[in-house]
Design a protein around this motif. Structure first.
Motif, PDB file in Angstrom:
ATOM      1  N   HIS A   1      -8.671  21.298   8.017  1.00 25.23           N
ATOM      2  CA  HIS A   1      -9.011  20.401   6.915  1.00 25.23           C
ATOM      3  C   HIS A   1      -7.973  19.284   6.839  1.00 25.23           C
ATOM      4  N   GLU A   2      -8.434  18.108   6.456  1.00 26.73           N
ATOM      5  CA  GLU A   2      -7.545  16.949   6.376  1.00 26.73           C
ATOM      6  C   GLU A   2      -7.958  16.088   5.187  1.00 26.73           C
ATOM      7  N   ILE A   3      -7.000  15.736   4.349  1.00 27.66           N
ATOM      8  CA  ILE A   3      -7.268  14.895   3.181  1.00 27.66           C
ATOM      9  C   ILE A   3      -6.300  13.718   3.195  1.00 27.66           C
ATOM     10  N   GLY A   4      -6.823  12.519   3.000  1.00 28.87           N
ATOM     11  CA  GLY A   4      -6.008  11.309   2.947  1.00 28.87           C
ATOM     12  C   GLY A   4      -6.255  10.549   1.659  1.00 28.87           C
ATOM     13  N   LEU A   5      -5.184   9.983   1.105  1.00 29.28           N
ATOM     14  CA  LEU A   5      -5.282   9.227  -0.131  1.00 29.28           C
ATOM     15  C   LEU A   5      -4.426   7.974  -0.003  1.00 29.28           C
ATOM     16  N   SER A   6      -4.974   6.826  -0.395  1.00 32.93           N
ATOM     17  CA  SER A   6      -4.221   5.582  -0.324  1.00 32.93           C
ATOM     18  C   SER A   6      -4.517   4.731  -1.544  1.00 32.93           C
ATOM     19  N   TYR A   7      -3.557   3.859  -1.869  1.00 30.98           N
ATOM     20  CA  TYR A   7      -3.745   2.916  -2.962  1.00 30.98           C
ATOM     21  C   TYR A   7      -3.250   1.551  -2.524  1.00 30.98           C
ATOM     22  N   ARG A   8      -4.119   0.556  -2.630  1.00 25.99           N
ATOM     23  CA  ARG A   8      -3.789  -0.815  -2.257  1.00 25.99           C
ATOM     24  C   ARG A   8      -3.474  -1.610  -3.518  1.00 25.99           C
ATOM     25  N   PHE A   9      -2.346  -2.290  -3.502  1.00 26.20           N
ATOM     26  CA  PHE A   9      -1.909  -3.021  -4.686  1.00 26.20           C
ATOM     27  C   PHE A   9      -2.850  -4.171  -5.044  1.00 26.20           C
ATOM     28  N   ASP A  10      -3.543  -4.738  -4.042  1.00 29.24           N
ATOM     29  CA  ASP A  10      -4.462  -5.830  -4.345  1.00 29.24           C
ATOM     30  C   ASP A  10      -5.839  -5.341  -4.790  1.00 29.24           C
ATOM     31  N   ARG A  11      -6.071  -4.026  -4.679  1.00 29.74           N
ATOM     32  CA  ARG A  11      -7.304  -3.391  -5.155  1.00 29.74           C
ATOM     33  C   ARG A  11      -8.546  -3.951  -4.461  1.00 29.74           C
ATOM     34  N   ALA A  12      -8.388  -4.436  -3.246  1.00 33.46           N
ATOM     35  CA  ALA A  12      -9.528  -5.006  -2.512  1.00 33.46           C
ATOM     36  C   ALA A  12     -10.334  -3.917  -1.826  1.00 33.46           C
ATOM     37  N   LEU A  13     -11.583  -4.223  -1.484  1.00 35.57           N
ATOM     38  CA  LEU A  13     -12.451  -3.285  -0.792  1.00 35.57           C
ATOM     39  C   LEU A  13     -12.525  -3.599   0.705  1.00 35.57           C
ATOM     40  N   GLU A  14     -11.427  -4.009   1.266  1.00 35.58           N
ATOM     41  CA  GLU A  14     -11.394  -4.268   2.709  1.00 35.58           C
ATOM     42  C   GLU A  14     -11.357  -2.946   3.468  1.00 35.58           C
ATOM     43  N   LEU A  15     -12.050  -2.899   4.583  1.00 37.79           N
ATOM     44  CA  LEU A  15     -12.153  -1.667   5.362  1.00 37.79           C
ATOM     45  C   LEU A  15     -11.256  -1.663   6.575  1.00 37.79           C
ATOM     46  N   LEU A  16     -10.669  -2.798   6.930  1.00 35.04           N
ATOM     47  CA  LEU A  16      -9.875  -2.874   8.141  1.00 35.04           C
ATOM     48  C   LEU A  16      -8.544  -3.539   7.833  1.00 35.04           C
TER      49      LEU A  16
ATOM     50  N   GLU B   1       0.843  -1.193   0.000  1.00 34.18           N
ATOM     51  CA  GLU B   1       0.000   0.000   0.000  1.00 34.18           C
ATOM     52  C   GLU B   1       0.878   1.242   0.000  1.00 34.18           C
ATOM     53  N   VAL B   2       0.372   2.295  -0.620  1.00 36.51           N
ATOM     54  CA  VAL B   2       0.987   3.629  -0.577  1.00 36.51           C
ATOM     55  C   VAL B   2      -0.069   4.597  -0.083  1.00 36.51           C
ATOM     56  N   SER B   3       0.277   5.430   0.884  1.00 35.00           N
ATOM     57  CA  SER B   3      -0.705   6.362   1.429  1.00 35.00           C
ATOM     58  C   SER B   3      -0.045   7.688   1.765  1.00 35.00           C
ATOM     59  N   VAL B   4      -0.837   8.748   1.708  1.00 34.47           N
ATOM     60  CA  VAL B   4      -0.385  10.091   2.070  1.00 34.47           C
ATOM     61  C   VAL B   4      -1.559  10.824   2.689  1.00 34.47           C
ATOM     62  N   ILE B   5      -1.262  11.668   3.654  1.00 36.52           N
ATOM     63  CA  ILE B   5      -2.304  12.430   4.325  1.00 36.52           C
ATOM     64  C   ILE B   5      -1.771  13.809   4.676  1.00 36.52           C
ATOM     65  N   GLY B   6      -2.603  14.830   4.469  1.00 31.89           N
ATOM     66  CA  GLY B   6      -2.224  16.199   4.784  1.00 31.89           C
ATOM     67  C   GLY B   6      -3.222  16.833   5.723  1.00 31.89           C
ATOM     68  N   ARG B   7      -2.718  17.619   6.664  1.00 30.44           N
ATOM     69  CA  ARG B   7      -3.562  18.265   7.672  1.00 30.44           C
ATOM     70  C   ARG B   7      -3.184  19.747   7.742  1.00 30.44           C
ATOM     71  N   ARG B   8      -4.153  20.608   7.542  1.00 31.73           N
ATOM     72  CA  ARG B   8      -3.950  22.050   7.557  1.00 31.73           C
ATOM     73  C   ARG B   8      -4.837  22.667   8.629  1.00 31.73           C
ATOM     74  N   GLN B   9      -4.212  23.226   9.681  1.00 35.30           N
ATOM     75  CA  GLN B   9      -4.956  23.824  10.785  1.00 35.30           C
ATOM     76  C   GLN B   9      -5.091  25.329  10.581  1.00 35.30           C
TER      77      GLN B   9
END
Length: 297
Positions: free
Chosen positions: A282-297, A48-56
Motif C-alpha cells: 500500500h502507498e499513500i501520498g499527500l501534497s499541498y501546493r501554496f498556489d492552490r492550482a490544479l496543475e497536473l504536471l 509545495e510540501v509533500s509526504v509519501i508512505g509505502r508499506r510492503q
C-alpha cells in the motif's frame, strides 16, 4: 518463543535479501517528483510540501516500510527554489534515515522551455539492532550505528504543463556506510531517470504518462511506467507496471491545492512469496501546493 521469533525473522531476511536487489522507489513518481529529483521543485516554484508512505507485505512485522518527505519555497524573481528532503526506511532490525537540503535554479532556454539544475547535501544514518536477533549467537554481529555525509545533483528539462525529462543522483555517498557488511540495505550511489507528459483530451479529460528508471552499480536496474486518466483535473485513475512484474492500481484526487494519491501494488506471478506472506503493498501520498492550482504536471 525466542526460537520462533528467530525463525520468523530469518524467513523475512531471506525474502528481503532477494527484494533488496531492487531499489525501493514509489509508484507515484508522476505526481511527487521532488523526492526523486530536487530540480523538479522548479516546476512548482510557488512552493509545495509533500509526504509519501509505502508499506510492503502488509500484515507482517518487520516488512519494508519507507517514508519520503519534501518541502520547498520558491523565489520567482530569481527562478530558484530551496528546500529539504527526508527519507526513512525500516526493514526488520535495520533502519536508514537520510536528510538533505537543496537549492535549485532554472534557466529559460527557449520561449517555452526551461533547464533546471539542483544541488543537495546532507547525511545518512544507519541503525542496525542486530543483537536483538540473538545476542548469544555469534552468527549475528553487534549493533551498528553509523553516520555518513552525502551530496547529490539533479538536472531537468521541462515545459510547464506539457512535459519534463530529468536525471538525478540524489545520493552520492562520501564514505563507506554499509559497504562490506551484512546489511540488507544498499548505500551505493543511486541514479534516477524520469520523464513525463500531459495531454489534454478535450476540455474535461487529461492523460498523464510517466516513466522512472533507477540504477545502481550493485542493484539490478529497475524500470517502471505509469499512466493516469484525469477528469477535469480533479480525479485520476490509472496503472503502474514495473520491470520485475509488479502491478499497481492508482488513484489521485486534487482539490484546492491538496493532492491525495493512493496505490495498491502486487505481483501476480510471485507464487513462492504468496505461500509465505502477502505481497500486497500500500502507498499513500499527500501534497499541498501554496498556489492552490490544479496543475497536473
Amino acid at each position: 518463543m525466542k526460537r520462533i521469533q528467530l525463525i520468523f525473522i530469518g524467513m523475512l531476511a531471506a525474502v528481503t535479501s532477494l527484494h533488496a536487489q531492487q531499489p525501493l522507489t514509489h509508484t507515484q513518481h508522476g505526481q511527487l517528483r521532488t523526492v526523486i529529483n530536487p530540480a523538479a521543485s522548479l516546476m512548482r516554484i510557488d512552493g509545495e510540501v509533500s509526504v509519501i508512505g509505502r508499506r510492503q507485505w502488509v500484515g507482517m512485522d518487520g516488512a519494508p516500510t519507507v517514508f519520503w518527505g519534501s518541502g520547498h519555497i520558491g523565489f520567482e524573481n530569481f527562478s530558484a527554489t530551496t528546500g529539504i528532503s527526508i527519507r526513512h526506511e525500516s526493514m526488520a532490525v535495520e533502519k536508514l534515515t537520510e536528510a538533505s537540503a537543496f537549492f535549485a535554479k532554472s534557466v529559460r532556454i527557449s520561449e517555452t522551455e526551461y533547464l533546471g539544475l539542483s544541488l543537495n547535501a546532507g547525511f545518512s544514518y544507519m541503525d542496525g539492532r542486530f543483537s536483538q536477533l540473538d545476542p548469544m549467537d555469534p552468527a549475528f554481529r553487534e549493533d551498528v550505528q553509523e553516520t555518513d555525509a552525502l551530496v547529490g545533483f539533479g538536472v531537468m528539462l521541462y515545459r510547464p504543463e506539457r512535459y519534463y525529462v530529468g536525471l538525478s543522483l540524489p545520493r552520492l555517498m562520501l564514505g563507506n556506510l554499509g559497504v562490506g557488511g551484512e546489511s540488507r540495505y544498499n548505500f551505493r550511489n543511486l541514479y534516477h531517470l524520469t520523464a513525463g507528459a500531459l495531454f489534454n483530451l478535450g476540455a474535461d479529460f487529461q492523460f498523464r504518462p510517466s516513466v522512472l528508471v533507477t540504477y545502481s552499480e550493485s542493484l539490478r536496474p529497475q524500470a517502471e511506467a505509469s499512466a493516469l486518466f484525469f477528469v477535469k483535473r480533479v480525479f485520476g485513475i490509472g496503472l503502474n507496471v514495473r520491470s520485475y512484474g509488479e502491478l499497481a492500481g492508482m488513484a489521485q484526487f486534487n482539490f484546492a491545492g491538496i493532492g491525495l494519491g493512493y496505490s495498491y501494488q502486487f505481483n501476480p506471478g510471485s507464487e513462492p512469496l504468496n505461500r509465505r506472506i502477502s505481497n500486497t503493498t500500500h502507498e499513500i501520498g499527500l501534497s499541498y501546493r501554496f498556489d492552490r492550482a490544479l496543475e497536473l504536471l
